[in-house]
Enzyme design. Structure first.
Site, mmCIF file in Angstrom:
data_model
loop_
_atom_site.group_PDB
_atom_site.id
_atom_site.type_symbol
_atom_site.label_atom_id
_atom_site.label_comp_id
_atom_site.label_asym_id
_atom_site.label_seq_id
_atom_site.Cartn_x
_atom_site.Cartn_y
_atom_site.Cartn_z
ATOM 1 N N GLY A 57 0.864 -1.182 0.000
ATOM 2 C CA GLY A 57 0.000 0.000 0.000
ATOM 3 C C GLY A 57 0.892 1.220 0.000
ATOM 4 O O GLY A 57 2.067 1.131 0.336
ATOM 5 N N CYS A 84 5.462 -5.975 1.887
ATOM 6 C CA CYS A 84 5.802 -4.545 1.844
ATOM 7 C C CYS A 84 5.023 -3.780 2.921
ATOM 8 O O CYS A 84 5.216 -4.033 4.103
ATOM 9 C CB CYS A 84 5.576 -3.998 0.432
ATOM 10 S SG CYS A 84 6.374 -2.410 0.188
ATOM 11 N N TYR A 85 4.125 -2.884 2.540
ATOM 12 C CA TYR A 85 3.320 -2.197 3.562
ATOM 13 C C TYR A 85 2.640 -3.225 4.468
ATOM 14 O O TYR A 85 2.528 -3.030 5.680
ATOM 15 C CB TYR A 85 2.256 -1.310 2.893
ATOM 16 C CG TYR A 85 1.273 -0.708 3.868
ATOM 17 C CD1 TYR A 85 1.566 0.457 4.564
ATOM 18 C CD2 TYR A 85 0.039 -1.322 4.115
ATOM 19 C CE1 TYR A 85 0.666 0.998 5.479
ATOM 20 C CE2 TYR A 85 -0.864 -0.796 5.015
ATOM 21 C CZ TYR A 85 -0.546 0.371 5.698
ATOM 22 O OH TYR A 85 -1.437 0.893 6.608
ATOM 23 N N HIS A 171 8.954 -7.765 -2.753
ATOM 24 C CA HIS A 171 7.739 -8.221 -3.459
ATOM 25 C C HIS A 171 7.945 -9.600 -4.083
ATOM 26 O O HIS A 171 8.480 -9.696 -5.196
ATOM 27 C CB HIS A 171 7.363 -7.202 -4.546
ATOM 28 C CG HIS A 171 6.813 -5.938 -3.985
ATOM 29 N ND1 HIS A 171 5.481 -5.764 -3.679
ATOM 30 C CD2 HIS A 171 7.434 -4.794 -3.611
ATOM 31 C CE1 HIS A 171 5.286 -4.568 -3.171
ATOM 32 N NE2 HIS A 171 6.461 -3.950 -3.111
ATOM 33 N N GLU A 173 5.802 -11.401 -5.444
ATOM 34 C CA GLU A 173 4.876 -11.628 -6.562
ATOM 35 C C GLU A 173 5.412 -11.159 -7.910
ATOM 36 O O GLU A 173 4.893 -11.528 -8.949
ATOM 37 C CB GLU A 173 3.514 -10.963 -6.268
ATOM 38 C CG GLU A 173 3.498 -9.431 -6.312
ATOM 39 C CD GLU A 173 3.965 -8.753 -5.027
ATOM 40 O OE1 GLU A 173 4.655 -9.420 -4.213
ATOM 41 O OE2 GLU A 173 3.669 -7.568 -4.839
ATOM 42 N N ASP A 229 -14.788 -13.661 -23.485
ATOM 43 C CA ASP A 229 -15.593 -13.842 -22.275
ATOM 44 C C ASP A 229 -17.000 -14.351 -22.577
ATOM 45 O O ASP A 229 -17.467 -15.315 -21.968
ATOM 46 C CB ASP A 229 -15.670 -12.527 -21.482
ATOM 47 C CG ASP A 229 -14.286 -12.019 -21.116
ATOM 48 O OD1 ASP A 229 -13.344 -12.837 -21.116
ATOM 49 O OD2 ASP A 229 -14.144 -10.814 -20.842
ATOM 50 N N LYS A 369 -8.574 -13.438 -16.613
ATOM 51 C CA LYS A 369 -8.650 -13.665 -18.065
ATOM 52 C C LYS A 369 -7.939 -14.954 -18.507
ATOM 53 O O LYS A 369 -8.468 -15.714 -19.317
ATOM 54 C CB LYS A 369 -8.015 -12.464 -18.781
ATOM 55 C CG LYS A 369 -8.302 -12.411 -20.248
ATOM 56 C CD LYS A 369 -9.636 -11.762 -20.480
ATOM 57 C CE LYS A 369 -9.985 -11.617 -21.931
ATOM 58 N NZ LYS A 369 -11.258 -10.893 -22.091
#
Ligand code: XMP
Length: 513
Positions: A57, A84-85, A171, A173, A229, A369
């Protein structure tokens, strides 16, 4: 009973919340994102989450406006990983202190020195991680130990193994963190005890079974555009209720070359979907005659689309549900402050007002997606359709500058088909994220044989992008551009010049109108 293992991604407004959820799902563990202030500790317990990830954040934990969750979250007995935050907040809520980084902020690739810990199983003592922070944990709370550091950050990771609470300043990710995937895997499998039972095969089978039970003997209506979709939603519902699913495919005459027929062939002929194709090109082109303004074109097409759809739907009579191809990114609420709103997204450009239905069916609302594409393939949709690049609802109308005529549509369809063919023939790998031709209003002089010609200028556009909010023009090889240009000017009559668009977004947009 639903035994899906779930991870909660508690969103504190970081830019990577969706990426974190996707990384978890890539490990076959279901993850859902909730804003930090929209779920209570009691609800977390009731939902049966196996683990909770606090996202990053933009704030400092001491900032009065910074997002905090209830400290009781740490006492639920559910493992927590703060990123992180999220790591700073975890430390702060557990009684530690956080300070502005002593050597100012740390940004970019950094060497991480990791200790022995469950979180770092299979991670070398030294590896590269991605840092992006100003504050960091100064004093770890009681019960915690520091389990990693970097040159500038004495506490790059902290752990309370007994309570299964973990925080990482970097991070995991992002792909720049070389062992990030392994660290997330350790958290999910070794710490949270997940087994990885979120499989697209099971998901598709479960969803089909649930809709079969829910809608047995009831009619469901879906607006099929031929996009990824709505196509996957149609196949799922078709598997569940067969011909009780009615699909209306409005062909406004502004589709790419051969697309209307492809949709019809794929769904009606091959999959036996109950498909109504409405060839409404005349209606749309009459309404669009003389219209030059892009926003007016969009509005006319949107309104006419709804009208045509409603007329067809009325012939079907009362339907139990109206199906939409909404996907997960469309429904995620953001944790960025109190003004967060749910984004809404409707495939048909707004909900029809004269159709009576009891509920909305959104069979893809839990999927990202790439997961939608995987389900599509599992359900037997052709790769070509499932890998399809995005195509705007108003179609070629926003790629024909100025007034739209049948002649111009024909020219653009042919030029666009050639450009796509040249790229897709394997000349470019990976393909740009979006690539198409635009018919400009500019005409110029050319020469063919001994004759002077005066034809249109076609612009080719190809971009690479992650999210279409920004985009880079694709650096296509000259040979590819040469082939496309040569073929278009030779094979499409009425075109005497081809140009390549080298503008990025911003300041340009992807589409020309
Ligand atoms: P722009 O031109 O805004 O495009 O940079 C970003 C992405 O959005 C698509 N796009 C549209 N999609 N209706 C749609 O359904 C529209 O009116 C529309 N305008 C742009 C565009 O193709 C690109 O993928």
């Amino acid at each position: 009973m639903d035994t899906t293992e779930k991870i909660l991604v508690l969103d504190f407004g970081g830019q990577y919340n969706q990426l974190i959820a996707r990384r978890v799902r890539e490990q076959s563990v279901y993850a859902e994102i909730r804003p930090y202030d929209r779920i209570t500790p009691e609800e977390m317990r009731r939902e049966g989450y196996r683990g909770i990830i606090f996202t990053g954040g933009p704030n400092s934990v001491y900032d009065p406006a910074s997002p905090h969750c209830d400290p009781a979250v740490l006492g639920l007995g559910i493992p927590v990983l703060g990123i992180c935050y999220g790591a700073q907040l975890l430390a702060y809520l557990a009684g530690g202190t956080v300070a502005a980084a002593e050597h100012a902020s740390e940004y970019g690739k950094t060497v991480l020195h990791a200790e022995n810990n469950t979180l770092f199983e299979g991670v070398p003592q030294e590896s590269v991680c991605w840092m992006s922070h100003t504050d960091s944990v100064r004093a770890v709370p009681s019960g915690f130990t520091v389990i990693a550091h970097t040159e500038k950050c004495p506490c790059a990771a902290l752990a309370d193994d007994a309570r299964r609470l973990y925080g990482v300043q970097f991070h995991p990710e992002v792909t720049h963190t070389v062992f990030g995937k392994q660290i997330l895997k350790n958290f999910l499998f070794s710490v949270c005890g997940c087994t990885g039972n979120w499989k697209m095969e099971d998901y598709a089978a479960r969803t089909v079974a649930a809709y079969r039970e829910r809608y047995a003997g009831k009619k469901v209506l879906l607006a099929l555009s031929g996009g990824v979709d709505s196509s996957v939603a149609a196949m799922l519902l078709h598997r569940a209720i067969g011909r009780d699913l009615r699909c209306v495919f409005v062909d406004h005459g502004l589709l790419r070359k051969g697309e209307g027929d492809l949709v019809e062939k794929t769904f009606r002929e091959e999959a036996d979907v109950n498909l109504i194709r409405v060839n409404a090109a005349d209606r749309f082109l009459t309404k669009l005659a003389g219209v030059r303004d892009p926003e007016t074109k969009r509005r006319i097409i949107g309104e006419e689309f709804i009208r045509v759809f409603e007329e067809e739907a009325k012939k079907i009579g009362h339907v139990h549900a109206l199906a939409q191809g909404t996907i997960y990114p469309d429904v995620i609420e953001s944790g960025k402050g109190d003004s967060a709103v749910i984004k809404s997204h409707h495939n048909v450009g707004g909900l029809p007002s004269v159709i009576s239905f009891d509920e909305i069916a959104e069979p893809l609302r839990e999927l990202f997606k790439d997961e939608v594409r995987r389900v599509g393939v599992l359900l037997g949709l052709p790769e070509k359709l499932v890998r399809r690049q995005p195509f705007p609802g108003p179609g070629l109308a926003v790629r024909i500058l100025g007034e739209i005529t049948r002649e111009k549509i024909g020219i653009l369809q042919d030029a666009d088909a050639i450009f796509r063919e040249v790229l897709e023939e394997g000349a470019v790998d990976p393909l740009p994220d979006q690539y198409f031709a635009v018919l400009t209003e500019s005409r110029s002089v050319g020469v063919m044989g001994d004759a002077r010609t005066y034809g249109y200028t076609v612009a080719l556009r190809a971009v690479t992008t992650d999210d279409f909010m920004t985009a880079e023009w694709a650096r296509l090889p000259y040979e590819v551009l040469e082939e496309a240009s040569g073929r278009i000017t030779n094979e499409v009559s009425g075109v005497s010049r081809v140009v390549y668009d080298i503008s990025s977004k911003p300041p340009a947009t992807v589409e020309w109108e």
